[in-house]
Design a protein around this motif. Structure first.
Motif, PDB file in Angstrom:
ATOM      1  N   TYR A 126      -9.813   1.330   1.237  1.00 20.87           N
ATOM      2  CA  TYR A 126      -8.746   2.286   0.927  1.00 20.87           C
ATOM      3  C   TYR A 126      -8.314   2.169  -0.530  1.00 20.87           C
ATOM      4  CZ  TYR A 126      -4.171   4.474   0.765  1.00 20.87           C
ATOM      5  OH  TYR A 126      -3.089   5.254   0.400  1.00 20.87           O
TER       6      TYR A 126
ATOM      7  N   SER B  14       0.663   3.803  -3.050  1.00 22.90           N
ATOM      8  CA  SER B  14       0.159   5.129  -2.694  1.00 22.90           C
ATOM      9  C   SER B  14       1.169   6.209  -3.069  1.00 22.90           C
ATOM     10  CB  SER B  14      -0.145   5.191  -1.196  1.00 22.90           C
ATOM     11  OG  SER B  14      -1.123   4.240  -0.836  1.00 22.90           O
TER      12      SER B  14
ATOM     13  N   ALA C  53      -3.341   9.923  -1.588  1.00 28.28           N
ATOM     14  CA  ALA C  53      -3.208   9.007  -0.455  1.00 28.28           C
ATOM     15  C   ALA C  53      -3.931   9.545   0.780  1.00 28.28           C
ATOM     16  CB  ALA C  53      -1.728   8.766  -0.142  1.00 28.28           C
TER      17      ALA C  53
ATOM     18  N   PHE D 231     -10.878   3.696  -2.816  1.00 32.25           N
ATOM     19  CA  PHE D 231     -10.803   5.158  -2.766  1.00 32.25           C
ATOM     20  C   PHE D 231      -9.600   5.659  -3.553  1.00 32.25           C
ATOM     21  CE2 PHE D 231     -13.762   5.750   0.920  1.00 32.25           C
ATOM     22  CZ  PHE D 231     -14.459   6.828   0.395  1.00 32.25           C
ATOM     23  N   LEU D 232      -8.454   5.016  -3.376  1.00 36.52           N
ATOM     24  CA  LEU D 232      -7.243   5.450  -4.067  1.00 36.52           C
ATOM     25  C   LEU D 232      -7.430   5.353  -5.579  1.00 36.52           C
ATOM     26  CD1 LEU D 232      -4.301   6.394  -3.447  1.00 36.52           C
ATOM     27  CD2 LEU D 232      -3.617   3.999  -3.747  1.00 36.52           C
TER      28      LEU D 232
ATOM     29  N   LEU E 172     -10.882  -2.816   5.538  1.00 34.24           N
ATOM     30  CA  LEU E 172     -10.374  -1.445   5.478  1.00 34.24           C
ATOM     31  C   LEU E 172      -9.374  -1.274   4.333  1.00 34.24           C
ATOM     32  CD1 LEU E 172      -9.941  -0.702   9.286  1.00 34.24           C
ATOM     33  CD2 LEU E 172     -11.645   0.280   7.735  1.00 34.24           C
ATOM     34  N   VAL E 173      -8.536  -2.294   4.106  1.00 34.67           N
ATOM     35  CA  VAL E 173      -7.602  -2.238   2.980  1.00 34.67           C
ATOM     36  C   VAL E 173      -8.375  -2.185   1.663  1.00 34.67           C
ATOM     37  CG1 VAL E 173      -5.898  -3.600   1.696  1.00 34.67           C
ATOM     38  CG2 VAL E 173      -5.662  -3.309   4.163  1.00 34.67           C
TER      39      VAL E 173
ATOM     40  N   THR F 275     -11.597   6.535   3.831  1.00 31.27           N
ATOM     41  CA  THR F 275     -11.737   5.258   4.521  1.00 31.27           C
ATOM     42  C   THR F 275     -12.200   5.464   5.959  1.00 31.27           C
ATOM     43  OG1 THR F 275      -9.975   4.308   3.163  1.00 31.27           O
ATOM     44  CG2 THR F 275     -10.532   3.153   5.197  1.00 31.27           C
TER      45      THR F 275
ATOM     46  N   LEU G 101       0.823  -1.210   0.000  1.00 32.24           N
ATOM     47  CA  LEU G 101       0.000   0.000   0.000  1.00 32.24           C
ATOM     48  C   LEU G 101       0.856   1.258   0.000  1.00 32.24           C
ATOM     49  CD1 LEU G 101      -2.876  -0.878   2.503  1.00 32.24           C
ATOM     50  CD2 LEU G 101      -2.935  -0.917   0.012  1.00 32.24           C
TER      51      LEU G 101
ATOM     52  N   ALA H 277      -7.623   9.337   0.323  1.00 31.10           N
ATOM     53  CA  ALA H 277      -8.110   7.968   0.464  1.00 31.10           C
ATOM     54  C   ALA H 277      -8.174   7.560   1.935  1.00 31.10           C
ATOM     55  CB  ALA H 277      -7.216   7.010  -0.317  1.00 31.10           C
ATOM     56  N   VAL H 278      -7.188   7.977   2.734  1.00 30.94           N
ATOM     57  CA  VAL H 278      -7.201   7.680   4.165  1.00 30.94           C
ATOM     58  C   VAL H 278      -8.413   8.334   4.828  1.00 30.94           C
ATOM     59  CG1 VAL H 278      -6.030   8.123   6.354  1.00 30.94           C
ATOM     60  CG2 VAL H 278      -4.712   7.320   4.387  1.00 30.94           C
TER      61      VAL H 278
END
Length: 285
Positions: free
Chosen positions: A271, A142, A154, A274-275, A267-268, A161, A138, A157-158
């Motif tokens: 993320y 990222s 990045a 989103f990224l 969660l991964v 999430t 990641l 995206a965080v």
């Protein structure tokens, strides 16, 4: 146990093959909303969860039993796994880890996740190794997206999430989202369909070149990115249901590692969606 990530189907903590109280083959008892839980006959949980507080003059409650999963256990294990992902991602970012090494780490992480998903018991070493390698993957991906495609992607995206996690948690706790058998079936069907489409798109991209069927670029890419995030949100609700049932019925303490593993996978997933979505949106500017 299979993981909660939409890539994998899962049975949850139940050894009977049901998911967190689903498909157990038992009829619910009147007045007992948890009668179908796979923990109903757990030797650690011979009593129903008691309401907070007790009437004046009533005998004190029995001391809490040891060796059973608690919410603190789940929070601590999840903090360890997610924290390790974050730390290793920072290492990969700072050291500017090359994409070939990052992809290799990601593939090994996928293998470890599959191995743990098909094991009947949690193996903390496997889970932590997965978290470390996934963090390297990641962090490198990222860094590449943030540097060459979409500056600031990045962090966005965080934040996205975290927002999804908080929103689903609030909706679940307020019972606006109710995890039922129908909810579970819908989430699984959506995840399986999504993954199959992405695999077909990848095959077309590998053998036909370009963007395959276009599911990961342009307007279709945006649409599928949003769908991927929504599927991740559905699986977060399933994760919360698993944790709630495990704590209520005294699942063994080691099951908290499975809860942490499932939450980390989900969660991964969110993320990464989103990224990818942010990269598509800003890359088209």
């Amino acid at each position: 146990m299979r993981s909660s990530n939409p890539v994998f189907s899962r049975r949850g903590f139940s050894r009977s093959g049901g998911y967190a109280g689903f498909d157990t083959g038992q009829q619910p008892q009147a007045g007992n909303p948890y009668a179908n839980s796979p923990y109903a006959n757990n030797p650690y949980a011979q009593q129903q969860p008691q309401a907070v507080g007790r009437p004046y003059g009533a005998p004190p409650a029995a001391p809490p039993q040891t060796g059973v999963m608690t919410m603190d256990d789940v929070v601590a294990r999840t903090g360890m796994t997610v924290g390790l992902v974050v730390v290793m991602a920072a290492v990969a970012w700072i050291t500017d880890l090359g994409l070939p090494l990052a992809v290799g780490a990601g593939l090994v992480a996928m293998v470890l996740a599959l191995v743990q998903s098909f094991k009947r018991k949690a193996v903390p070493a496997l889970i932590l190794a997965y978290a470390a390698l996934e963090g390297l993957f990641l962090g490198a991906i990222s860094n590449y997206v943030d540097t060459y495609i979409a500056h600031g992607a990045a962090m966005q995206a965080v934040l996205g999430t975290m927002a999804v996690f908080a929103a689903v948690l609030v909706l679940y706790k307020t019972r606006i989202i109710r995890v039922t058998r129908r909810f579970y079936r819908f989430a699984m069907a959506a995840a399986i369909g999504f993954v199959l489409l992405m695999m077909v798109n990848l095959l077309f991209a590998v053998f036909g070149g370009g963007d395959g069927l276009g599911f990961r670029s342009g307007a279709m890419g945006v649409l599928f990115g949003v769908v991927g995030i929504l599927i991740g949100a559905l699986f977060l609700a399933l994760d919360f249901k698993q944790v709630e049932d495990g704590v209520a019925y005294g699942a063994p303490r080691e099951e908290s590692w499975l809860a942490a593993f499932g939450l980390t996978l989900t969660l991964v997933w969110i993320y990464m969606e989103f990224l990818r979505l942010i990269a598509i949106l800003q890359g088209n500017d």
